[in-house]
Scaffold this motif. Sequence first.
Motif, PDB file in Angstrom:
ATOM      1  N   GLN A  93     -77.237  60.193 -38.705  1.00  0.00           N
ATOM      2  CA  GLN A  93     -76.520  59.102 -39.371  1.00  0.00           C
ATOM      3  C   GLN A  93     -77.237  58.698 -40.651  1.00  0.00           C
ATOM      4  O   GLN A  93     -76.613  58.502 -41.699  1.00  0.00           O
ATOM      5  CB  GLN A  93     -76.418  57.904 -38.426  1.00  0.00           C
ATOM      6  CG  GLN A  93     -75.840  56.638 -39.053  1.00  0.00           C
ATOM      7  CD  GLN A  93     -75.971  55.419 -38.123  1.00  0.00           C
ATOM      8  OE1 GLN A  93     -75.990  55.555 -36.900  1.00  0.00           O
ATOM      9  NE2 GLN A  93     -76.069  54.247 -38.721  1.00  0.00           N
ATOM     10  N   ALA A  94     -78.547  58.591 -40.567  1.00  0.00           N
ATOM     11  CA  ALA A  94     -79.334  58.177 -41.725  1.00  0.00           C
ATOM     12  C   ALA A  94     -79.253  59.208 -42.843  1.00  0.00           C
ATOM     13  O   ALA A  94     -79.079  58.863 -44.022  1.00  0.00           O
ATOM     14  CB  ALA A  94     -80.787  57.947 -41.322  1.00  0.00           C
ATOM     15  N   VAL A  95     -79.384  60.492 -42.493  1.00  0.00           N
ATOM     16  CA  VAL A  95     -79.347  61.541 -43.504  1.00  0.00           C
ATOM     17  C   VAL A  95     -77.961  61.628 -44.143  1.00  0.00           C
ATOM     18  O   VAL A  95     -77.841  61.821 -45.368  1.00  0.00           O
ATOM     19  CB  VAL A  95     -79.767  62.892 -42.906  1.00  0.00           C
ATOM     20  CG1 VAL A  95     -79.516  64.029 -43.885  1.00  0.00           C
ATOM     21  CG2 VAL A  95     -81.238  62.853 -42.519  1.00  0.00           C
ATOM     22  N   THR A  96     -76.916  61.462 -43.341  1.00  0.00           N
ATOM     23  CA  THR A  96     -75.555  61.486 -43.886  1.00  0.00           C
ATOM     24  C   THR A  96     -75.346  60.360 -44.887  1.00  0.00           C
ATOM     25  O   THR A  96     -74.801  60.571 -45.980  1.00  0.00           O
ATOM     26  CB  THR A  96     -74.520  61.385 -42.748  1.00  0.00           C
ATOM     27  OG1 THR A  96     -74.671  62.501 -41.876  1.00  0.00           O
ATOM     28  CG2 THR A  96     -73.104  61.353 -43.306  1.00  0.00           C
ATOM     29  N   ALA A  97     -75.801  59.164 -44.537  1.00  0.00           N
ATOM     30  CA  ALA A  97     -75.657  58.022 -45.444  1.00  0.00           C
ATOM     31  C   ALA A  97     -76.489  58.204 -46.710  1.00  0.00           C
ATOM     32  O   ALA A  97     -76.029  57.930 -47.825  1.00  0.00           O
ATOM     33  CB  ALA A  97     -76.065  56.741 -44.723  1.00  0.00           C
ATOM     34  N   TRP A  98     -77.698  58.690 -46.542  1.00  0.00           N
ATOM     35  CA  TRP A  98     -78.600  58.911 -47.680  1.00  0.00           C
ATOM     36  C   TRP A  98     -78.065  59.990 -48.616  1.00  0.00           C
ATOM     37  O   TRP A  98     -78.236  59.920 -49.836  1.00  0.00           O
ATOM     38  CB  TRP A  98     -79.973  59.298 -47.142  1.00  0.00           C
ATOM     39  CG  TRP A  98     -80.967  59.783 -48.141  1.00  0.00           C
ATOM     40  CD1 TRP A  98     -81.535  59.081 -49.164  1.00  0.00           C
ATOM     41  CD2 TRP A  98     -81.535  61.104 -48.196  1.00  0.00           C
ATOM     42  NE1 TRP A  98     -82.423  59.875 -49.854  1.00  0.00           N
ATOM     43  CE2 TRP A  98     -82.437  61.118 -49.283  1.00  0.00           C
ATOM     44  CE3 TRP A  98     -81.379  62.251 -47.422  1.00  0.00           C
ATOM     45  CZ2 TRP A  98     -83.181  62.250 -49.613  1.00  0.00           C
ATOM     46  CZ3 TRP A  98     -82.110  63.389 -47.748  1.00  0.00           C
ATOM     47  CH2 TRP A  98     -83.001  63.378 -48.834  1.00  0.00           C
TER      48      TRP A  98
END
Length: 226
Positions: A93-98
Amino acid sequence: MAFPAAYVAPWGMPDARARALLLDLDGVLRRWPADHASRAERAAGLPAGAIHAAAFEPALLRRAVTGAIDDAAWRSEVALRLSHHGPIWSALQAVTAWSASPGVVDERVRALVARARRTARVVLVTNATDRLDRDLRALGLSADLDAVVNSSAVGCAKPDPCLLRAALAAADVSAGRALFVDDTAANVAAAVAIGVPAHRFVDVAGLRAALVEHGLVGGWLDRDPG
């Protein structure tokens, strides 16, 4: 546009202006919001600085920007490393948002580059993954550049002079007829070491002064029509 080496200015003297602008992307033409990574970290419950520490670990980053691994593999590895802080779904989730944003163009720099391009070739020379072309299209920059030299396509990354030599070849100029602009001191030093005049980018005013000094803006060909 580029002028031949024998070009003579209207006043009859050989033209000694730079014939190419070799330009870095991140930290010069492209900016990232200050909270770009921290928002993704907070949303995923990750510690502050976790994304930067994972993504820009020197050995992993070098593999990504020299083309040893592609962008997707790099981001997958970042997610795997972030999973040490919690569940893998949270890391993904974090990598997708970043990864969602292509960044923001500094329009003041873009305007100066457009002026320089009236009389010189503009070559982007950047350490990047194979996602670069997609980002340039998203930012609307593709048409503003005469050539793009991407480290992951060349197989070497700044400050290795290999990448600067590739940029000179793309611009079709000798080292002394280019101006290299980068925000990293080591990259600027590497350019100077192979005979390329260079400017370390700090702010737009300093960039404009460097472009004026090297004849890329402010000259007779840079006048607005009318």
